[in-house]
Design a protein around this motif. Sequence first.
Motif, short mmCIF file in Angstrom:
data_model
loop_
_atom_site.label_atom_id
_atom_site.label_comp_id
_atom_site.label_asym_id
_atom_site.label_seq_id
_atom_site.Cartn_x
_atom_site.Cartn_y
_atom_site.Cartn_z
N PRO A 9 0.85 -1.20 0.00
CA PRO A 9 0.00 0.00 0.00
C PRO A 9 0.88 1.25 0.00
O PRO A 9 1.80 1.36 0.83
CB PRO A 9 -0.80 -0.12 1.30
CG PRO A 9 -0.60 -1.54 1.77
CD PRO A 9 0.74 -1.95 1.25
N THR A 10 0.63 2.18 -0.90
CA THR A 10 1.53 3.30 -1.05
C THR A 10 0.79 4.53 -1.56
O THR A 10 -0.43 4.55 -1.64
CB THR A 10 2.69 2.93 -1.99
OG1 THR A 10 3.64 4.00 -2.04
CG2 THR A 10 2.19 2.62 -3.39
N LEU A 11 1.55 5.56 -1.90
CA LEU A 11 1.03 6.79 -2.49
C LEU A 11 1.49 6.88 -3.94
O LEU A 11 2.52 6.30 -4.31
CB LEU A 11 1.53 8.01 -1.71
CG LEU A 11 1.15 8.05 -0.22
CD1 LEU A 11 1.81 9.25 0.46
CD2 LEU A 11 -0.35 8.10 -0.04
N PRO A 12 0.77 7.59 -4.78
CA PRO A 12 1.14 7.65 -6.20
C PRO A 12 2.58 8.04 -6.47
O PRO A 12 3.20 7.51 -7.39
CB PRO A 12 0.15 8.69 -6.76
CG PRO A 12 -1.04 8.60 -5.88
CD PRO A 12 -0.50 8.32 -4.50
N LYS A 13 3.13 8.95 -5.68
CA LYS A 13 4.49 9.44 -5.96
C LYS A 13 5.57 8.38 -5.76
O LYS A 13 6.69 8.54 -6.24
CB LYS A 13 4.80 10.67 -5.11
CG LYS A 13 4.80 10.43 -3.61
CD LYS A 13 5.08 11.73 -2.87
CE LYS A 13 5.03 11.56 -1.36
NZ LYS A 13 5.31 12.84 -0.67
N TYR A 14 5.23 7.29 -5.05
CA TYR A 14 6.22 6.25 -4.82
C TYR A 14 6.07 5.05 -5.76
O TYR A 14 6.90 4.14 -5.75
CB TYR A 14 6.13 5.72 -3.38
CG TYR A 14 6.33 6.77 -2.31
CD1 TYR A 14 7.40 7.67 -2.37
CD2 TYR A 14 5.47 6.86 -1.23
CE1 TYR A 14 7.58 8.63 -1.38
CE2 TYR A 14 5.64 7.82 -0.24
CZ TYR A 14 6.69 8.70 -0.32
OH TYR A 14 6.87 9.64 0.67
N THR A 15 5.01 5.02 -6.55
CA THR A 15 4.71 3.80 -7.31
C THR A 15 5.80 3.45 -8.33
O THR A 15 6.14 2.29 -8.51
CB THR A 15 3.36 3.93 -8.04
OG1 THR A 15 3.38 5.10 -8.86
CG2 THR A 15 2.22 4.01 -7.04
N GLU A 16 6.35 4.47 -9.01
CA GLU A 16 7.33 4.18 -10.06
C GLU A 16 8.59 3.53 -9.48
O GLU A 16 9.11 2.54 -10.03
CB GLU A 16 7.69 5.46 -10.81
CG GLU A 16 8.57 5.21 -12.01
CD GLU A 16 8.79 6.47 -12.85
OE1 GLU A 16 9.64 6.43 -13.76
OE2 GLU A 16 8.11 7.49 -12.58
N VAL A 17 9.09 4.05 -8.35
CA VAL A 17 10.30 3.49 -7.74
C VAL A 17 10.04 2.08 -7.25
O VAL A 17 10.86 1.16 -7.47
CB VAL A 17 10.77 4.39 -6.57
CG1 VAL A 17 11.92 3.72 -5.81
CG2 VAL A 17 11.23 5.74 -7.08
N LEU A 18 8.89 1.87 -6.61
CA LEU A 18 8.57 0.53 -6.09
C LEU A 18 8.34 -0.47 -7.22
O LEU A 18 8.76 -1.63 -7.13
CB LEU A 18 7.34 0.61 -5.20
CG LEU A 18 7.54 1.36 -3.87
CD1 LEU A 18 6.20 1.58 -3.18
CD2 LEU A 18 8.49 0.59 -2.96
N GLU A 19 7.69 -0.02 -8.28
CA GLU A 19 7.48 -0.91 -9.42
C GLU A 19 8.80 -1.33 -10.04
O GLU A 19 9.02 -2.52 -10.33
CB GLU A 19 6.62 -0.22 -10.47
CG GLU A 19 6.29 -1.08 -11.67
CD GLU A 19 5.37 -0.39 -12.66
OE1 GLU A 19 5.09 -0.98 -13.72
OE2 GLU A 19 4.94 0.75 -12.38
N ASP A 20 9.71 -0.37 -10.22
CA ASP A 20 11.04 -0.70 -10.77
C ASP A 20 11.77 -1.67 -9.87
O ASP A 20 12.43 -2.61 -10.34
CB ASP A 20 11.87 0.57 -10.94
CG ASP A 20 11.38 1.45 -12.08
OD1 ASP A 20 10.61 0.95 -12.93
OD2 ASP A 20 11.76 2.63 -12.14
N ALA A 21 11.66 -1.48 -8.55
CA ALA A 21 12.36 -2.36 -7.61
C ALA A 21 11.82 -3.78 -7.69
O ALA A 21 12.59 -4.75 -7.67
CB ALA A 21 12.20 -1.83 -6.18
N MET A 22 10.51 -3.93 -7.81
CA MET A 22 9.94 -5.27 -7.91
C MET A 22 10.33 -5.95 -9.22
O MET A 22 10.63 -7.14 -9.25
CB MET A 22 8.42 -5.20 -7.75
CG MET A 22 7.98 -4.94 -6.31
SD MET A 22 6.27 -5.50 -5.96
CE MET A 22 5.34 -4.25 -6.81
N LEU A 23 10.34 -5.19 -10.30
CA LEU A 23 10.73 -5.77 -11.58
C LEU A 23 12.19 -6.22 -11.56
O LEU A 23 12.54 -7.28 -12.09
CB LEU A 23 10.49 -4.77 -12.71
CG LEU A 23 9.01 -4.47 -13.01
CD1 LEU A 23 8.89 -3.31 -14.00
CD2 LEU A 23 8.29 -5.70 -13.56
N LEU A 24 13.05 -5.40 -10.96
CA LEU A 24 14.46 -5.78 -10.84
C LEU A 24 14.65 -7.02 -9.98
O LEU A 24 15.60 -7.78 -10.16
CB LEU A 24 15.27 -4.62 -10.27
CG LEU A 24 15.52 -3.43 -11.21
CD1 LEU A 24 16.12 -2.25 -10.47
CD2 LEU A 24 16.42 -3.86 -12.38
#
Length: 301
Positions: A9-24
């Motif tokens: 669960p997060t805020l929109p401003k953090y989604t891109e960083v978290l998405e990249d981390a999960m993909l990596l």
Amino acid sequence: MPWLQIKIPTLPKYTEVLEDAMLLAGCKAVTLIDTEDQPVFEPIRGTTPLWEHTTLQGLFDEDTDAEQLVDTLNQLIAAEKMHVGTVSAEILEDKDWEREWMDNFQPIACGDRLWIVPSWREAPDQNAVNLKLDPGLAFGTGTHPTTFLCLKWLNDHVKGGEKVLDYGCGSGILGLSALLLGAEQMDGIDIDPQAITATENNANTNNLSPSLFRVTTDVETLAESYDVVVANILAGPLCDMAEAICQRLNADAPLVLSGILSHQASSVVDAYERWISFDPVEELDGWVRLSGRKRQPKGFK
């Protein structure tokens, strides 16, 4: 096979960083969902809006070390000083999602004549006008209020012999239904090539001769005018294309518009009222259908 599912669960401003981390970390698929069931309405062009509280869901191979993965994500969250909810992990049992969707797609009555029937099911009323439908990768099954409202209008108003334009045809559900209801000719246009394929396949499923319909991505290949135009897309594009759509209507011909949220109806009416005399608005589950007839306003070419 089962999957390891990670939720953050997060805020929109953090989604891109978290998405990249999960993909990596080896994530096979990332989905963004609404944490608090808040609607996101039609976005401003060029933007990708997210909910105020968004949850990232990531799917990993079942044998991924969940404890280590969660620890790695928590370290990143702490290092970046992100304010997020608890990172959770669970095993998600595999399902045959296609089969589940097929089981839930039931025949739909759209008035006193027309039924939309999944191509793998028997028609409940063999004497009705039955459109056998497999939407494929294109939008349009009749279950959404916008599509249902348009189908109901076609059921009530197509008398036979009309030339119909389905603007944004998707699966072809509207234009092909018009043909089965007695229309003489249907043209469908869509920007998505998959929609062209889906419409052609559904026409073949319903034994409709290729001479009765034409689908294209090129607006320049359309006829100059039609007896009926139906456009089930979105309010923004509908407003942008108001003059172009109205130019395709014969004098006094009906226009049907949908894909419009209730609060957007007045804006769409404003965009079209120079050319269209509107009927009362029809609403279903927060969505509306606008219909009316073309008038010949001063200065219209």
